[in-house]
Enzyme design. Structure first.
Site, PDB file in Angstrom:
ATOM      1  N   CYS A   1     -28.114  -8.923 -16.285  1.00 46.09           N
ATOM      2  CA  CYS A   1     -27.500  -8.689 -17.592  1.00 46.09           C
ATOM      3  C   CYS A   1     -28.474  -9.095 -18.693  1.00 46.09           C
ATOM      4  O   CYS A   1     -29.056 -10.185 -18.664  1.00 46.09           O
ATOM      5  CB  CYS A   1     -26.199  -9.497 -17.696  1.00 46.09           C
ATOM      6  SG  CYS A   1     -25.478  -9.445 -19.356  1.00 46.09           S
TER       7      CYS A   1
ATOM      8  N   CYS B   1     -23.222  -6.991 -18.726  1.00 48.15           N
ATOM      9  CA  CYS B   1     -22.018  -7.162 -17.921  1.00 48.15           C
ATOM     10  C   CYS B   1     -20.927  -6.248 -18.473  1.00 48.15           C
ATOM     11  O   CYS B   1     -20.719  -6.183 -19.692  1.00 48.15           O
ATOM     12  CB  CYS B   1     -21.499  -8.596 -18.018  1.00 48.15           C
ATOM     13  SG  CYS B   1     -22.555  -9.826 -17.267  1.00 48.15           S
TER      14      CYS B   1
ATOM     15  N   GLY C   1       0.789  -1.227   0.000  1.00 45.47           N
ATOM     16  CA  GLY C   1       0.000   0.000   0.000  1.00 45.47           C
ATOM     17  C   GLY C   1       0.818   1.272   0.000  1.00 45.47           C
ATOM     18  O   GLY C   1       0.269   2.351  -0.162  1.00 45.47           O
TER      19      GLY C   1
ATOM     20  N   CYS D   1     -19.233 -12.400 -19.520  1.00 45.69           N
ATOM     21  CA  CYS D   1     -20.525 -12.486 -20.207  1.00 45.69           C
ATOM     22  C   CYS D   1     -20.474 -13.556 -21.302  1.00 45.69           C
ATOM     23  O   CYS D   1     -21.365 -14.396 -21.412  1.00 45.69           O
ATOM     24  CB  CYS D   1     -20.876 -11.122 -20.799  1.00 45.69           C
ATOM     25  SG  CYS D   1     -22.626 -10.891 -21.142  1.00 45.69           S
TER      26      CYS D   1
ATOM     27  N   CYS E   1     -26.596 -12.246 -20.751  1.00 46.94           N
ATOM     28  CA  CYS E   1     -26.308 -13.549 -20.155  1.00 46.94           C
ATOM     29  C   CYS E   1     -27.145 -13.829 -18.912  1.00 46.94           C
ATOM     30  O   CYS E   1     -27.058 -14.898 -18.328  1.00 46.94           O
ATOM     31  CB  CYS E   1     -24.822 -13.684 -19.829  1.00 46.94           C
ATOM     32  SG  CYS E   1     -24.311 -12.804 -18.355  1.00 46.94           S
TER      33      CYS E   1
END
Lengths: 289, 258
Positions: free
Chosen positions: A241, A266, A32, A272, A244
């Site tokens: 979606c 998606c 980080g 997808c 899909c």
């Protein structure tokens, strides 16, 4: 396969790659923490992924398989040109399948498919400093990181809850890495934040214009900032979606006509397509064929 | 009054070029006591405040602070993180211009809550309750908790700054001309408020002012400074009623009698 004549493997010369790798090693050692590095001019403009592309060039080997996504999609301009850049300058094989890739360079998304050990995900970062809108002085934010003084970021969350009733940061949602450093996750949606927590893959972040590299080693704790009585919640559009039928993926809203028609799909195109190949379908699946 | 000082300074010296900002200054502050530092502009009052609070380093001399555990700490030898932690919790600093301290783009509640959050408070409801409680204590309508400070009057801003400073219950507060730039009626109300809070919460304060009336009203003891030196110090009433040093006599006699 080799790269193009006159260029070193993966465009950057070996000394530059060593310098970037040293920065990456340091970044991995201090999860980080932003490590400065000598960012080079790249043959694409700042803001298009110059940081990510340098990190990718430094970690890429001849046996790697590269996937590049932009907002989750493999077929957008940025993704296509960076993928072609490395297939020409390094001759590495490329893929759109998350499972097959060993190195994934991304802008603004983490793939829906859970990443595994041995994979590396490289994020393109426009602004590595999570405190930049709150504290204008870079010297002061460096001091705040050194002393772990992060109360200011909570003031921002407090203001959001006061004004909107919830934390209204929808992307680039600040996280605490390993309980020590406040970090910008790059502008991924807050929806993707939980995926960073204890991810088995190595996560590298490159900011070219700001000349910073940072990293999250595999299996590291990554917590989104929140209040005890206002815990972090990942939000997504309340739809499935259209192609899909997935009800758990992050969706893009696409305007389809000028009469208010819209389609939710998606944002992760590989996710997808994989689902559609497996026989899943949404209400708009036929129309899209 | 306890027999152990909260803050002591010995032999403070600081030169800015050829100017003696501080010349061999000693000061003592006991818990719960208000010490006023008076003098004309350029006499070293604000410099003394900065050196006492560790914001500026002296050329010579030492400042001792007794922490809540009772241990003496050399303020200028403390590591930076410890000094900053002290400034966020056990100490407070009230500026003459509240805009120097407040975050003008953050709501009143956020301003008051910032020090709580810096100390690790992570419960929104508690932080907000604390902010409302403190707005009440400084006589700001709690309904204005979500308003921006830029919509507040000068007197309210100063009271907001005081709430923001006292929310962590500091034991020692440094005040630099807290009533400067306010009109007389607002000043009177603010002084009344500060006097009440300081007495009720048993806060020790170092108060820098050029206004002898402010010192008279708030301070237990007074230090008179001239050209970086303390020319006279003692109980406030004693010094102001029976000034001994010619400079103090001049100061006292130059106050207009209303």
């Amino acid at each position: 396969m080799d790269g193009i004549e006159g260029y070193n493997f993966a465009y950057l010369d070996e000394q530059t790659k060593r310098m970037i790798r040293r920065a990456i090693l340091k970044a991995v050692a201090i999860p980080g923490h932003q490590v400065p590095f000598g960012s080079r001019e790249m043959p694409l403009p700042y803001g298009w992924g110059t940081g990510g592309i340098q990190v990718t060039a430094a970690v890429l080997g001849p046996d790697d398989t590269l996937k590049v996504i932009d907002q989750g999609a493999d077929d957008t301009t940025n993704a296509v040109s960076i993928r072609r850049f490395f297939s020409r300058t390094a001759g590495v094989s490329t893929t759109t399948h998350t499972a097959e890739a060993t190195v994934i360079q991304t802008r603004h998304r983490i793939p829906e498919r859970t990443l595994r050990e041995g994979q590396i995900i490289v994020y393109q970062v426009p602004q590595p400093e999570p405190l930049w809108k709150l504290e204008p002085s870079r010297a002061e934010t460096t001091r705040m990181h050194a002393l772990a003084e992060y109360g200011l970021m909570h003031v921002r969350l407090y203001e959001d809850i006061t004004r909107f009733g919830h934390v209204a940061i929808s992307y680039d949602y600040p996280v605490m890495v390993n309980g020590r450093y406040l970090m910008s996750p790059s502008p991924i949606p807050a929806f993707d934040n939980p995926k960073m927590h204890r991810m088995p893959a190595l996560q590298l972040f490159g900011a070219g214009r700001e000349k910073r590299i940072y990293a999250i080693p595999p299996h590291t704790e990554v917590r989104s900032l929140d209040f005890e009585d206002h815990p972090f919640r990942a939000t997504r559009a309340p739809h499935v979606c259209g192609l899909c039928g997935a009800d758990d993926s992050y969706l893009d809203e696409v305007v389809t006509d000028d009469r208010g028609g819209r389609l939710f799909v998606c944002s992760d195109t590989d996710h997808c397509e994989t689902r559609r190949a497996a026989g899943h379908g949404g209400v708009n699946a036929l129309a899209a064929e | 009054m306890a027999d152990e000082t909260l803050l002591s300074a010995r032999g403070l010296c600081l030169r800015f070029g050829a100017v003696d900002a501080l010349a061999d200054v000693d000061a003592d502050l006991w818990p719960g006591e208000v010490l006023a530092v008076v003098g004309e502009s350029g006499s070293g009052k604000s410099t003394l405040l900065n050196v006492l609070s560790g914001r500026a380093a002296p050329d010579a001399g030492v400042v001792w602070y007794r922490d809540p555990a009772g241990a003496l700490r050399d303020v200028h030898a403390m590591p930076q993180p410890a000094l900053r932690a002290l400034h966020r919790s056990d100490w407070g600093f009230v500026h003459q211009n509240p805009r120097d301290n407040l975050r003008m783009s953050v709501s009143a509640g956020g301003n008051v809550g910032e020090r709580l959050m810096a100390q690790g408070a992570r419960h929104y409801g508690d932080i907000r309750a604390g902010a409302i409680d403190w707005l009440r204590q400084v006589e700001i309508d709690p309904a204005r908790i979500d308003d921006m400070p830029r919509h507040f009057s000068g007197g309210m801003l100063q009271r907001l700054q005081i709430a923001r400073t006292l929310v962590t219950h500091p034991r020692l507060v440094f005040m630099d001309e807290p009533t400067g730039g306010l009109d007389v009626s607002v000043q009177a109300r603010l002084l009344d408020l500060i006097r009440g809070l300081v007495a009720r919460l048993n806060i020790a304060a170092v108060l820098v002012t050029h206004d002898l009336a402010v010192a008279r009203l708030l301070a237990h003891r007074i230090m008179v400074m001239q050209r970086g030196r303390v020319v006279e110090s003692g109980l406030t009433d004693q010094v102001l009623d029976d000034p001994r040093h010619p400079y103090t006599q001049l100061l006292v006699s130059s106050v207009l009698q209303a």
